[in-house]
Design an enzyme around this catalytic site. Structure first.
Site, PDB file in Angstrom:
ATOM      1  N   ASP A  35      -0.473  -4.422  -3.696  1.00 26.02           N
ATOM      2  CA  ASP A  35      -1.506  -3.479  -3.743  1.00 26.02           C
ATOM      3  C   ASP A  35      -0.840  -1.964  -3.611  1.00 26.02           C
ATOM      4  O   ASP A  35      -1.184  -0.990  -3.059  1.00 26.02           O
ATOM      5  CB  ASP A  35      -2.416  -3.474  -2.672  1.00 26.02           C
ATOM      6  CG  ASP A  35      -3.200  -4.865  -2.857  1.00 26.02           C
ATOM      7  OD1 ASP A  35      -3.139  -5.411  -3.957  1.00 26.02           O
ATOM      8  OD2 ASP A  35      -3.743  -5.018  -1.607  1.00 26.02           O
ATOM      9  N   ASP A  79       0.833  -1.209   0.020  1.00 35.57           N
ATOM     10  CA  ASP A  79      -0.183   0.047   0.001  1.00 35.57           C
ATOM     11  C   ASP A  79       0.993   1.249  -0.039  1.00 35.57           C
ATOM     12  O   ASP A  79       0.639   2.331   0.735  1.00 35.57           O
ATOM     13  CB  ASP A  79      -0.973  -0.016   0.987  1.00 35.57           C
ATOM     14  CG  ASP A  79      -2.076  -1.111   1.146  1.00 35.57           C
ATOM     15  OD1 ASP A  79      -2.031  -1.821   0.219  1.00 35.57           O
ATOM     16  OD2 ASP A  79      -2.874  -1.119   2.109  1.00 35.57           O
TER      17      ASP A  79
END
Length: 333
Positions: A195, A174
Site C-alpha cells: 500500500d 504506507d
C-alpha cells in the site's frame, strides 16, 4: 509601506549571514537558482551556506497566509528531522539539490506515533505547496510479514494544489499518504512494499517510477485508494509511469468500497501479479471499485488472467483521467 519595512526586516538577516560566509565558492550553487517572482528566499544548509540548519525553522520563518510565493532552498545533505507545513503556510516552493542528494529522513511507525496517519516524516497541510528535487524518507526497518503497527509514512499530503517534481519517496508499508486534495507528481521515484501509495487524494502521477521492495514469497501492493462514496471525485491516475522491483505486487487493493485507480501507457515489469488487483477480502467491493488499465505494456501488462472486475479502457473511456484536467490542473499548475 509598513509591509515593505517588515519584509526588509525579515530578509535582511539572510543577506547579512550570506555575506559573512568565509568560503563563498562552496555556496555558489545556492545562488544559481532564479528567484524572480518570490517575495522571500530562505536557505537551509548543514554546511554554513544559509541562515537555517533545519527545514522546519525555515518554514516557520516564512510568511503565513501569503498570496505570494516563498522559495526555500535546501542544500545537499541528509536532514534528520520531522517537519510540518502547517495550514497557514501556503505558497511554499521547496527546492532541493536532487532527490539523491537532498533528503529528509525520520523513522516513526504506527506504534511509535499513535497511528499510521501520525507516523509521517513530513506532512503538508498548506495549500499550493511545491517541491523540486528532494527525497522524503521513512527509515523505519522493513516489517516482517504479518507485523502489527509497523506502517511508516514518509510523506503525508493534505493541502490542496500540491505538486512534486523530480522527488523521491522511500519507505516500506504506507510510504506516501496521498490523503486528500488535488496533487500532481511528475518524474518522481516512489518506493515501498505494501500500500505504498494510499489515501483519498485526487492525484495525477506522470512519468513516475513505482518500485516494489516487497519481501520474497509475499505479494505487495502499490495502491490502496480511499474513495469512500460514489459521488467522490477522488482517485489515483498513473500516466507514462514505470513499475519495477524485486517482488510481486498488485496494482491496487480495495481499501475503501469505491476505490478508483487507473494506469495508462505504463510499463509493467514481471513484478506485477498476473491477477493485477485485489478486493482486500471483501467480494462486495468487486461491484463498486473502478480499476482501469489503458494501453499499458510490458510482461506484467498481460490482461488475460486479470480479475474479472478490472477494466481495459478505450481511449474514450480513459480520456477524462489521463491529463491535468482530472485534477483541474489548468487552473493551478
Amino acid at each position: 509601506m509598513l509591509f515593505f519595512i517588515l519584509f526588509l526586516s525579515i530578509i535582511s538577516p539572510i543577506e547579512s549571514v550570506d555575506q559573512r560566509i568565509h568560503h563563498p565558492s562552496k555556496c555558489d550553487h545556492l545562488s544559481k537558482f532564479p528567484t524572480k517572482g518570490f517575495t522571500m528566499v530562505l536557505k537551509v544548509s548543514l554546511n554554513g551556506c544559509g541562515r537555517f540548519k533545519r527545514v522546519q525553522d525555515a518554514i516557520d520563518a516564512s510568511i503565513g497566509s501569503s498570496q505570494s510565493k516563498t522559495l526555500i532552498l535546501i542544500d545537499f545533505g541528509i536532514y534528520r528531522e520531522r517537519f510540518i507545513v502547517h495550514e497557514n503556510k501556503n505558497n511554499l516552493v521547496v527546492q532541493g539539490m536532487g532527490y539523491s542528494r537532498t533528503s529528509i529522513e525520520w523513522n516513526n511507525t504506527t506504534a511509535s506515533s499513535n497511528g499510521t496517519f501520525s507516523s509521517f516524516s513530513v506532512a503538508v497541510f498548506g495549500e499550493k505547496f511545491t517541491a523540486y528535487n528532494i527525497s522524503f524518507k521513512n527509515t523505519a526497518p522493513a516489517p516482517n510479514p504479518g507485523a502489527v503497527d509497523a506502517q511508516a509514512v514518509a510523506l503525508k499530503v493534505v493541502g490542496d494544489k500540491a505538486a512534486f517534481y523530480g522527488c523521491g519517496f522511500y519507505g516500506n508499508q504506507d510510504t506516501l499518504l496521498d490523503q486528500e486534495g488535488r496533487h500532481f507528481f511528475k518524474g518522481c521515484f516512489i518506493e515501498g512494499s505494501i500500500d505504498f501509495i494510499f489515501g483519498n487524494g485526487r492525484s495525477l502521477y506522470e512519468d513516475c517510477t513505482l518500485h516494489s521492495i516487497a519481501k520474497e514469497n509475499t505479494i505487495g501492493c502499490i495502491t490502496a485508494n480511499g474513495k469512500d462514496t460514489l459521488k467522490d471525485r477522488t482517485g489515483f491516475v498513473f500516466v507514462n509511469c514505470k513499475i519495477t522491483g524485486s517482488a510481486r505486487v498488485w496494482l491496487g487493493r480495495a481499501w475503501r468500497p469505491y476505490a478508483r485507480v487507473i494506469f495508462s501507457k505504463t510499463y509493467m515489469s514481471r513484478v506485477v501479479s498476473l491477477d493485477g488487483w485485489n478486493d482486500m477480502g471483501d467480494p462486495k467491493t468487486q461491484r463498486t471499485v473502478y480499476y482501469g488499465e489503458h494501453r499499458c505494456y510490458g510482461p506484467g501488462a498481460n490482461h488475460s488472467k486479470r480479475v474479472t472486475y478490472a477494466k481495459l479502457l478505450s481511449d474514450v473511456e480513459a480520456a477524462p483521467f489521463t491529463n491535468i484536467s482530472f485534477i483541474d490542473g489548468e487552473e493551478w499548475l
